[in-house]
Design a protein around this motif. Sequence first.
Motif, PDB file in Angstrom:
ATOM      1  N   ASN A   8     -21.890  17.742  98.472  1.00 22.86           N
ATOM      2  CA  ASN A   8     -20.461  17.787  98.151  1.00 22.86           C
ATOM      3  C   ASN A   8     -19.914  19.185  98.378  1.00 22.86           C
ATOM      4  O   ASN A   8     -20.549  20.171  97.976  1.00 22.86           O
ATOM      5  CB  ASN A   8     -20.233  17.444  96.671  1.00 22.86           C
ATOM      6  CG  ASN A   8     -20.481  15.989  96.377  1.00 22.86           C
ATOM      7  OD1 ASN A   8     -19.669  15.136  96.686  1.00 22.86           O
ATOM      8  ND2 ASN A   8     -21.640  15.697  95.797  1.00 22.86           N
ATOM      9  N   CYS A   9     -18.708  19.254  98.945  1.00 18.89           N
ATOM     10  CA  CYS A   9     -18.039  20.554  98.998  1.00 18.89           C
ATOM     11  C   CYS A   9     -17.569  20.912  97.585  1.00 18.89           C
ATOM     12  O   CYS A   9     -17.668  20.111  96.658  1.00 18.89           O
ATOM     13  CB  CYS A   9     -16.881  20.527  99.983  1.00 18.89           C
ATOM     14  SG  CYS A   9     -15.493  19.515  99.454  1.00 18.89           S
ATOM     15  N   HIS A  10     -17.043  22.116  97.397  1.00 20.68           N
ATOM     16  CA  HIS A  10     -16.729  22.576  96.048  1.00 20.68           C
ATOM     17  C   HIS A  10     -15.656  21.727  95.372  1.00 20.68           C
ATOM     18  O   HIS A  10     -15.750  21.426  94.182  1.00 20.68           O
ATOM     19  CB  HIS A  10     -16.282  24.044  96.094  1.00 20.68           C
ATOM     20  CG  HIS A  10     -16.195  24.672  94.744  1.00 20.68           C
ATOM     21  ND1 HIS A  10     -15.007  24.840  94.076  1.00 20.68           N
ATOM     22  CD2 HIS A  10     -17.173  25.145  93.930  1.00 20.68           C
ATOM     23  CE1 HIS A  10     -15.253  25.405  92.903  1.00 20.68           C
ATOM     24  NE2 HIS A  10     -16.549  25.600  92.789  1.00 20.68           N
ATOM     25  N   CYS A  11     -14.639  21.328  96.114  1.00 21.64           N
ATOM     26  CA  CYS A  11     -13.534  20.565  95.512  1.00 21.64           C
ATOM     27  C   CYS A  11     -13.821  19.071  95.486  1.00 21.64           C
ATOM     28  O   CYS A  11     -13.082  18.318  94.854  1.00 21.64           O
ATOM     29  CB  CYS A  11     -12.224  20.857  96.248  1.00 21.64           C
ATOM     30  SG  CYS A  11     -12.106  20.098  97.875  1.00 21.64           S
ATOM     31  N   GLY A  12     -14.871  18.634  96.172  1.00 24.10           N
ATOM     32  CA  GLY A  12     -15.241  17.224  96.163  1.00 24.10           C
ATOM     33  C   GLY A  12     -14.529  16.361  97.187  1.00 24.10           C
ATOM     34  O   GLY A  12     -14.747  15.155  97.235  1.00 24.10           O
ATOM     35  N   SER A  38     -15.519  22.540 108.167  1.00 23.16           N
ATOM     36  CA  SER A  38     -15.344  23.079 106.815  1.00 23.16           C
ATOM     37  C   SER A  38     -14.245  22.291 106.110  1.00 23.16           C
ATOM     38  O   SER A  38     -13.333  21.749 106.746  1.00 23.16           O
ATOM     39  CB  SER A  38     -14.979  24.564 106.868  1.00 23.16           C
ATOM     40  OG  SER A  38     -13.783  24.746 107.596  1.00 23.16           O
ATOM     41  N   CYS A  39     -14.361  22.210 104.786  1.00 18.98           N
ATOM     42  CA  CYS A  39     -13.373  21.459 104.016  1.00 18.98           C
ATOM     43  C   CYS A  39     -12.010  22.124 104.120  1.00 18.98           C
ATOM     44  O   CYS A  39     -11.883  23.337 103.961  1.00 18.98           O
ATOM     45  CB  CYS A  39     -13.798  21.387 102.543  1.00 18.98           C
ATOM     46  SG  CYS A  39     -12.522  20.642 101.502  1.00 18.98           S
ATOM     47  N   ARG A  40     -11.028  21.330 104.361  1.00 17.38           N
ATOM     48  CA  ARG A  40      -9.670  21.821 104.551  1.00 17.38           C
ATOM     49  C   ARG A  40      -9.085  22.375 103.253  1.00 17.38           C
ATOM     50  O   ARG A  40      -8.185  23.207 103.280  1.00 17.38           O
ATOM     51  CB  ARG A  40      -8.815  20.651 105.060  1.00 17.38           C
ATOM     52  CG  ARG A  40      -7.582  21.039 105.783  1.00 17.38           C
ATOM     53  CD  ARG A  40      -7.007  19.839 106.505  1.00 17.38           C
ATOM     54  NE  ARG A  40      -7.551  19.753 107.866  1.00 17.38           N
ATOM     55  CZ  ARG A  40      -7.180  18.847 108.747  1.00 17.38           C
ATOM     56  NH1 ARG A  40      -6.295  17.917 108.408  1.00 17.38           N
ATOM     57  NH2 ARG A  40      -7.693  18.846 109.961  1.00 17.38           N
ATOM     58  N   THR A  41      -9.604  21.920 102.123  1.00 19.37           N
ATOM     59  CA  THR A  41      -9.060  22.377 100.836  1.00 19.37           C
ATOM     60  C   THR A  41      -9.821  23.587 100.302  1.00 19.37           C
ATOM     61  O   THR A  41      -9.219  24.619 100.006  1.00 19.37           O
ATOM     62  CB  THR A  41      -9.127  21.234  99.798  1.00 19.37           C
ATOM     63  OG1 THR A  41      -8.357  20.142 100.288  1.00 19.37           O
ATOM     64  CG2 THR A  41      -8.575  21.688  98.448  1.00 19.37           C
ATOM     65  N   CYS A  42     -11.136  23.481 100.171  1.00 25.47           N
ATOM     66  CA  CYS A  42     -11.883  24.560  99.510  1.00 25.47           C
ATOM     67  C   CYS A  42     -12.571  25.493 100.485  1.00 25.47           C
ATOM     68  O   CYS A  42     -13.063  26.549 100.078  1.00 25.47           O
ATOM     69  CB  CYS A  42     -12.887  23.993  98.506  1.00 25.47           C
ATOM     70  SG  CYS A  42     -14.248  23.071  99.238  1.00 25.47           S
ATOM     71  N   GLY A  43     -12.650  25.138 101.757  1.00 22.94           N
ATOM     72  CA  GLY A  43     -13.183  26.056 102.752  1.00 22.94           C
ATOM     73  C   GLY A  43     -14.686  26.024 102.941  1.00 22.94           C
ATOM     74  O   GLY A  43     -15.197  26.724 103.815  1.00 22.94           O
TER      75      GLY A  43
HETATM   76 ZN   LIG Z   1     -13.548  20.885  99.477  1.00 23.65          ZN
END
Ligand SMILES: [Zn+2]
Length: 131
Positions: free
Chosen positions: A4-8, A67-72
Amino acid sequence: MEANCHCGSVCFEVSRDPVDIFDCNCSICRRLGTLWAYFRPDEVQLVRGSGHTDVYRWGPQHIEFHSCRTCGCTTHWQSTSNPDTARKMGINARLMDALDRSSVRLWQIDMGESGIFWPPASPEPDRSGQK
Ligand SMILES: [Zn+2]
């Protein structure tokens, strides 16, 4: 095993626990700070986050770094244009909360770009120089 990325927003499920984790010192991987677990694409399911990643294309084999567009967070790399690299993809093992570090082997891949590796971890961090 999930990643999971940091923001999910972005979540992968992989069909087997990784055994080997790779710390690559090429010009892009050492900047990203990723630890890669390699899978065949059919071992990886994107649970959430389709279309929610930014893509950076680099290299002669046109590898896409996502990379996640929200948390990077760097989530994975894949290649669809090269038959050799399209047979596998890399998932950032740092996103796997459930990874049992005692059961994986960490390999350092020297791509010769600069010879830079971070030194092996100390048993206890030396914080004497920090406040
Ligand atoms: Zn994220």
